[in-house]
Motif scaffolding. Sequence first.
Motif, PDB file in Angstrom:
ATOM      1  N   UNK A  57     -82.139  46.262 -44.432  1.00  0.00           N
ATOM      2  CA  UNK A  57     -83.101  46.867 -45.154  1.00  0.00           C
ATOM      3  C   UNK A  57     -82.322  48.222 -45.962  1.00  0.00           C
ATOM      4  N   UNK A  58     -81.608  48.789 -45.719  1.00  0.00           N
ATOM      5  CA  UNK A  58     -81.641  50.255 -46.172  1.00  0.00           C
ATOM      6  C   UNK A  58     -80.339  50.332 -47.796  1.00  0.00           C
ATOM      7  N   UNK A  59     -79.992  49.650 -48.425  1.00  0.00           N
ATOM      8  CA  UNK A  59     -79.293  49.136 -48.803  1.00  0.00           C
ATOM      9  C   UNK A  59     -78.543  49.908 -49.976  1.00  0.00           C
ATOM     10  N   UNK A  60     -78.122  50.993 -49.146  1.00  0.00           N
ATOM     11  CA  UNK A  60     -78.240  52.228 -50.006  1.00  0.00           C
ATOM     12  C   UNK A  60     -76.830  53.005 -49.483  1.00  0.00           C
ATOM     13  N   UNK A  61     -76.197  54.471 -49.305  1.00  0.00           N
ATOM     14  CA  UNK A  61     -75.515  54.692 -48.185  1.00  0.00           C
ATOM     15  C   UNK A  61     -75.718  55.495 -46.594  1.00  0.00           C
ATOM     16  N   UNK A  62     -76.279  54.070 -45.924  1.00  0.00           N
ATOM     17  CA  UNK A  62     -76.281  53.826 -44.522  1.00  0.00           C
ATOM     18  C   UNK A  62     -75.327  52.821 -44.343  1.00  0.00           C
TER      19      UNK A  62
ATOM     20  N   UNK B 257     -58.792  64.988 -33.076  1.00  0.00           N
ATOM     21  CA  UNK B 257     -58.718  62.805 -33.833  1.00  0.00           C
ATOM     22  C   UNK B 257     -59.390  63.290 -35.060  1.00  0.00           C
ATOM     23  N   UNK B 258     -58.449  63.366 -36.161  1.00  0.00           N
ATOM     24  CA  UNK B 258     -58.568  63.416 -37.556  1.00  0.00           C
ATOM     25  C   UNK B 258     -58.494  61.313 -37.275  1.00  0.00           C
ATOM     26  N   UNK B 259     -58.938  61.019 -38.683  1.00  0.00           N
ATOM     27  CA  UNK B 259     -58.870  59.744 -39.102  1.00  0.00           C
ATOM     28  C   UNK B 259     -59.018  59.374 -40.300  1.00  0.00           C
ATOM     29  N   UNK B 260     -58.721  58.687 -41.217  1.00  0.00           N
ATOM     30  CA  UNK B 260     -58.222  58.369 -42.170  1.00  0.00           C
ATOM     31  C   UNK B 260     -60.134  58.327 -42.332  1.00  0.00           C
ATOM     32  N   UNK B 261     -60.552  58.217 -43.598  1.00  0.00           N
ATOM     33  CA  UNK B 261     -61.665  57.708 -44.439  1.00  0.00           C
ATOM     34  C   UNK B 261     -61.441  57.107 -45.694  1.00  0.00           C
ATOM     35  N   UNK B 262     -62.698  56.461 -46.765  1.00  0.00           N
ATOM     36  CA  UNK B 262     -62.773  55.728 -47.804  1.00  0.00           C
ATOM     37  C   UNK B 262     -63.360  56.579 -48.143  1.00  0.00           C
ATOM     38  N   UNK B 263     -63.520  56.943 -49.936  1.00  0.00           N
ATOM     39  CA  UNK B 263     -64.301  57.225 -49.931  1.00  0.00           C
ATOM     40  C   UNK B 263     -65.518  56.599 -51.033  1.00  0.00           C
ATOM     41  N   UNK B 264     -66.605  56.917 -50.800  1.00  0.00           N
ATOM     42  CA  UNK B 264     -67.944  55.679 -50.840  1.00  0.00           C
ATOM     43  C   UNK B 264     -68.386  56.633 -52.336  1.00  0.00           C
ATOM     44  N   UNK B 265     -68.536  55.664 -53.249  1.00  0.00           N
ATOM     45  CA  UNK B 265     -68.818  56.476 -55.006  1.00  0.00           C
ATOM     46  C   UNK B 265     -70.746  57.119 -53.893  1.00  0.00           C
TER      47      UNK B 265
ATOM     48  N   UNK C 190     -73.536  57.410 -55.454  1.00  0.00           N
ATOM     49  CA  UNK C 190     -74.828  56.465 -56.575  1.00  0.00           C
ATOM     50  C   UNK C 190     -75.630  57.625 -57.306  1.00  0.00           C
ATOM     51  N   UNK C 191     -75.300  59.002 -57.500  1.00  0.00           N
ATOM     52  CA  UNK C 191     -76.117  59.646 -58.929  1.00  0.00           C
ATOM     53  C   UNK C 191     -74.041  60.289 -59.072  1.00  0.00           C
ATOM     54  N   UNK C 192     -73.978  59.870 -58.785  1.00  0.00           N
ATOM     55  CA  UNK C 192     -72.803  59.625 -59.804  1.00  0.00           C
ATOM     56  C   UNK C 192     -71.535  60.849 -59.952  1.00  0.00           C
ATOM     57  N   UNK C 193     -71.856  62.144 -58.586  1.00  0.00           N
ATOM     58  CA  UNK C 193     -70.824  62.437 -58.480  1.00  0.00           C
ATOM     59  C   UNK C 193     -69.134  62.607 -58.991  1.00  0.00           C
ATOM     60  N   UNK C 194     -68.467  62.892 -59.684  1.00  0.00           N
ATOM     61  CA  UNK C 194     -67.564  62.838 -59.350  1.00  0.00           C
ATOM     62  C   UNK C 194     -65.931  63.083 -58.010  1.00  0.00           C
ATOM     63  N   UNK C 195     -67.015  63.675 -57.057  1.00  0.00           N
ATOM     64  CA  UNK C 195     -65.810  63.801 -56.514  1.00  0.00           C
ATOM     65  C   UNK C 195     -66.285  62.323 -55.114  1.00  0.00           C
ATOM     66  N   UNK C 196     -67.378  61.483 -55.015  1.00  0.00           N
ATOM     67  CA  UNK C 196     -67.325  60.752 -54.163  1.00  0.00           C
ATOM     68  C   UNK C 196     -69.012  61.721 -53.584  1.00  0.00           C
ATOM     69  N   UNK C 197     -68.985  60.085 -52.814  1.00  0.00           N
ATOM     70  CA  UNK C 197     -70.399  60.360 -51.817  1.00  0.00           C
ATOM     71  C   UNK C 197     -70.447  60.503 -50.072  1.00  0.00           C
ATOM     72  N   UNK C 198     -70.389  59.661 -49.274  1.00  0.00           N
ATOM     73  CA  UNK C 198     -70.377  59.928 -48.103  1.00  0.00           C
ATOM     74  C   UNK C 198     -68.873  59.401 -47.982  1.00  0.00           C
ATOM     75  N   UNK C 199     -68.045  60.212 -46.761  1.00  0.00           N
ATOM     76  CA  UNK C 199     -66.164  59.800 -46.401  1.00  0.00           C
ATOM     77  C   UNK C 199     -66.386  59.049 -45.051  1.00  0.00           C
ATOM     78  N   UNK C 200     -66.182  57.902 -45.402  1.00  0.00           N
ATOM     79  CA  UNK C 200     -66.209  56.858 -44.252  1.00  0.00           C
ATOM     80  C   UNK C 200     -65.521  56.593 -43.271  1.00  0.00           C
TER      81      UNK C 200
END
Length: 292
Positions: free
Chosen positions: A97-102, A183-191, A193-203
């Motif tokens: 239902x969210x269709x966003x950053x979740x 307990x470090x982990x690799x992450x993928x940078x989620x774009x 949605x507001x256009x921040x060039x540094x990205x949003x969530x680091x998943x």
Amino acid sequence: GKVPNQDRSIIAHFFIDADSSGGQPELHKKRALLMGIFDGHGPRGHAVSHHIALELPRIFAETLREKQSSLSQPLLDVDNIQKSLIETFLKVDETEPVKGSAGSTASTLFYPGIGPKVYIANAGDSTTLIATYSKSSKKSTILFVNRKHKPHLIEEQQRIKKAGGQVMIPPSVLMQDNSDGLKETSRVIIPDPNGNPFGGLALAMSRSIGDFDGRSIGLIAEPDVLLWDVNEYYDNNQFSQEQKDDTMWFAVVASDGVYDLLPPHIVADYLGKRLFHDPKPLEACERIIREA
């Protein structure tokens, strides 16, 4: 406000026809078991994990029933069950239902109620493990743990980078060194949605249900579906009948909220004793949750 608990879990039973060849259908029905853990993330991750907990059992049961009429023994058809699990994960993802950053992890185990095989379907970094408990030694042994979908894994990293995504890999992950306790982990940078060039969530995972904003950079909902065959394990390890009689089987589904604090072998050993030696399963699960 405070983000609510974003973990959800299920244990579901439903009846499926094991044989569609005719005769008396009630004699062919088997009580199947589906269990799973769903660990949400992001501001509305609890909405995604809650959606999965409600919809995944229903969609999976419906998918199996739709296919059973075309197969003589649908619950013994490995390809049918594996494809049904993949189809179910993708349908649940389409309807979240969210269709966003979740989003949410999804790790499940399915036993069709017949035969020696169980099926493990996983998207994300939650954990399903399969273990045995020896009645004579009173010890538990972990035999299977699913692969976690981390962005630095070669297959996952290649898919993300091909789609134009960015993966952050800490030095300790590159060197496979966690000796300092971090307990470090690799992450993928989620774009963003507001256009921040540094990205949003680091998943911290490369597959999940939801995370709609990450679909364009290679984040997918398709699970790995693996098979565990009890009889094959017995044959490969040349178990005698006495050893088989001494062996009890169990499975655990849990999120990193448990395993970040409690090692899997401690969890398995404790649960094995509380399932088979001094049976107090609900009390045991509550204690593990409190300890974590």
